[in-house]
Scaffold this active site. Structure first.
Site, PDB file in Angstrom:
ATOM      1  N   GLY A 154       0.846  -1.276  -0.203  1.00 40.22           N
ATOM      2  CA  GLY A 154       0.101  -0.023  -0.004  1.00 40.22           C
ATOM      3  C   GLY A 154       0.825   1.268   0.207  1.00 40.22           C
ATOM      4  CG  ASP A 155       3.557   4.206   1.578  1.00 40.74           C
ATOM      5  OD1 ASP A 155       4.078   4.886   0.577  1.00 40.74           O
ATOM      6  OD2 ASP A 155       3.176   5.060   2.383  1.00 40.74           O
ATOM      7  CG  ASP A 156       7.261   5.063  -1.364  1.00 38.39           C
ATOM      8  OD1 ASP A 156       6.080   5.348  -1.944  1.00 38.39           O
ATOM      9  OD2 ASP A 156       7.870   5.643  -0.624  1.00 38.39           O
ATOM     10  CB  SER A 191       2.754   0.422  -4.748  1.00 38.62           C
ATOM     11  OG  SER A 191       2.560   1.582  -3.749  1.00 38.62           O
TER      12      SER A 191
END
Ligand SMILES: *[C@@H]1O[C@H](CO)[C@@H](O)[C@H](O)[C@H]1NC(C)=O
Ligand SMILES: *[C@@H]1O[C@H](CO)[C@@H](O)[C@H](O)[C@H]1NC(C)=O
Length: 447
Positions: free
Chosen positions: A250-252, A283
C-alpha cells in the site's frame, strides 16, 4: 597440435569466455555480500513448547529458543527450525549467529493484541516515532547490534495481521507509532531470502544503521489501501543489496531513507551503496523511491531491471525543506512501467516534519541523478521535477525514456522548475530546463 584442432579449440575457449562474460554482465547478483551459513547446530521451535495451531501464543517459546542460541553460543551458530503450522506470537528479539528457518507451510503470525507489543525508544535519527510522538511499538522480529542473522527457508510466511493497526490508524486511535514486521538496527551480515511477508502493520522490512544486508527472493504483500505498508526501507545503512523479489503493497515498494529533519541531520548517518535489481510489483505510491526522510544523505544508489504495474509514481526522489542532506549519484535504469499516474518525479516539497523545530534553512542538495532506458505504457503524466529555488537540483540526466500516455489527446507531459541537467532521446519531449546539447558535460561530473 594439428592446426584445425588448434583453431577449433581456440574458438571453443573464446565462446566460453564470451558467454561467461555475458552471464556476469546481465545476471549480476547479491551473492557474496553475505554468505549463506551452514549451521551444524539445529533446534526446532517444538523443542521449546511451540504449538502451531494458530491459537496458542508462542512468544515464550521463541524467546526461550533464542535465549538458548544466544547463551550456548554453538560454533558456527544455530538454526531455529519452524515446521509447518501457524505460530501465533508477540514480538521477539533475534540474536547473532542464527538462522530463522521457516519450512514450507510455516507461518509466524503476529498477535493482534496491542498489549502484547512492548514499546521501544524512538530512533535517534527520527527523534520520535514516525507517526506518533515518543516511543513506538517494537517490530514483530527485532534485533539491535547483531551480526550474522539469516531469515530464510522454503517460502514460509511472516504474517503481521496488520488490519487492526490499519484500522487504528484510520480511526486515529493509535497511541504510538505502529510496529514494523522486521526491524534490524546497528547490525551487519544480514540475509533475508525465500520468505513471504504479509500484512505488515507498518513498513515491512526496515534495516536501520546496518551494513552488509542482502534481501532476495522475497515476496511482500499487503492490500493497496493499507496505510504506510512500505516494502523494504534501507535507512542510514550501507552495502545493501535487494534483488529478485515481488512486492505489492500500500506504499513505496523500496524507499531508501536516512533520518528525519533536525534529528537526521544531527545523527548524520547516510545510506550509501544500495543496489536494487529485478524487482516487480505494484502500489498506489512509488516503485523505486529515495526519501522523503533523507537528512543523513543518500548516495551511490543503483536500481535496475524494475517492472512496475498499476503504480502511483514509477520512480520518485523526494525530499523537503528542513531535511538538509545530500542526494547524489542515483542511477535508475531498465524500468518498465504500465499504468502509472506519474512516470518520474523528483521533488523538493514532499513529506511532513517531526515538529515545528525543523530548520527552514536546512535545504537538501540533489545532484547527479541518472535515469535511463525507461519504457512506460498508460502513464498519465510523464514527469515532474520540482527543485528548490535556493537549492536547484543539478545534474539531472535523462536518456532513452519513452513514456506513453493513454490513447487520445496527449496528456503525458513534463513539468519542471529549478532544475538543470540534460535529456537525450526522451519522449514526450521534456522541459526546456533539461538541455539536449550539453549532453555528457552536464552529466559526467557526478557519476
Ligand atoms: C520461493 O520463492 C522464490 C521467489 O519467488 C522462488 O524463486 C523459489 O523458487 C521458491 N522456492 C521454493 C522452495 O518454493
Ligand atoms: C556511483 O554509485 C555507484 C554505485 O551505484 C558506484 O559504483 C560509483 O562508484 C559511484 N560513483 C561515484 C563517482 O562516486
Amino acid at each position: 597440435m594439428n592446426r584445425w584442432v588448434g583453431s577449433i579449440f581456440l574458438c571453443i575457449i573464446s565462446t566460453l569466455l564470451l558467454t561467461s562474460w555475458l552471464v556476469a554482465a546481465e545476471g549480476e547478483t547479491c551473492s557474496g555480500i553475505v554468505p549463506m551459513q551452514y549451521r551444524n547446530d539445529k533446534i526446532s521451535i517444538l523443542d521449546f513448547g511451540g504449538v502451531g495451531d494458530g491459537r496458542t501464543l508462542n512468544t515464550k517459546a521463541f524467546k526461550e529458543a533464542i535465549f538458548r542460541i544466544q547463551h550456548l553460543k554453538r560454533k558456527g551458530g544455530t538454526l531455529l527450525y519452524i515446521p509447518a503450522g501457524v505460530y501465533l506470537t508477540g514480538p521477539f528479539d533475534l540474536t547473532s549467529r542464527m538462522t530463522l528457518y521457516l519450512a514450507r507451510g510455516a507461518v509466524i503470525k503476529a498477535t493482534q493484541d496491542p498489549s502484547q507489543w512492548p514499546l521501544v525508544d524512538p530512533l535517534p535519527s527520527y527523534g520520535r516515532g514516525r507517526e506518533r510522538p515518543g516511543a513506538r511499538y517494537m517490530s514483530l522480529l527485532h534485533g539491535d547490534g547483531l551480526h550474522d542473522v539469516i531469515i530464510t527457508g522454503e517460502n514460509g510466511t511472516i504474517d503481521g495481521q496488520g488490519d487492526v493497526w490499519w484500522n487504528m490508524w484510520r480511526q486515529r486511535t493509535l497511541q504510538f507509532t505502529r510496529p514494523h514486521l522486521v526491524e534490524l538496527m546497528n547490525s551487519r551480515g544480514i540475509l533475508i531470502s525465500n520468505v513471504i511477508f504479509k500484512n505488515s502493520p507498518f513498513w515491512n522490512i526496515h534495516p536501520v544503521y546496518c551494513s552488509n544486508v542482502v534481501i532476495r527472493y522475497v515476496t511482500i504483500l499487503a492490500p493497496a489501501d493499507s496505510p504506510n505498508t512500505d516494502g523494504i526501507d534501507p535507512d542510514s545503512s550501507s552495502n545493501v543489496c535487494i534483488e529478485d523479489s515481488y512486492i505489492s503493497v500500500g506504499d513505496d515498494l523500496v524507499a531508501v531513507k536516512s533520518g528525519w529533519d533536525q534529528y537526521g541531520i544531527a545523527y548524520g548517518r547516510p545510506s550509501h551503496g544500495i543496489t536494487i535489481r529485478r524487482i516487480t510489483g505494484s502500489s498506489p505510491f512509488a516503485g523505486i523511491a529515495v526519501g522523503s526522510e533523507t537528512s543523513g544523505g543518500v548516495v551511490d544508489v543503483l536500481a535496475e531491471h524494475i517492472s512496475l504495474f498499476n503504480m502511483g509514481v514509477g520512480i520518485h526522489i523526494k525530499t523537503n525543506v528542513g531535511r538538509g542532506g545530500m542526494i547524489r549519484n542515483i542511477t535508475v535504469s531498465n524500468v518498465y512501467m504500465e499504468n502509472a499516474r506519474t512516470g518520474i518525479k523528483i521533488a523538493g516539497d514532499v513529506g511532513d516534519h517531526p515538529d515545528e523545530n525543523f530548520n527552514p534553512n536546512a535545504l537538501p542538495v540533489v545532484k547527479g541523478i541518472k535515469i535511463k532506458d525507461v519504457w512506460g505504457e498508460k502513464v498519465l503524466q510523464a514527469g515532474l521535477i520540482h527543485g528548490l529555488k535556493n537549492s536547484p537540483f543539478s545534474g539531472i540526466c535523462l536518456s532513452n525514456i519513452n513514456l506513453r500516455g493513454n490513447p487520445g489527446p496527449r496528456n503525458s507531459i513534463w513539468k519542471c522548475s529549478d532544475v538543470s541537467g540534460a535529456a537525450i532521446q526522451v519522449s514526450p519531449f521534456p522541459c526546456a530546463e533539461l538541455t539536449s546539447s550539453q549532453k555528457t558535460g552536464a552529466c559526467s561530473t557526478y557519476f
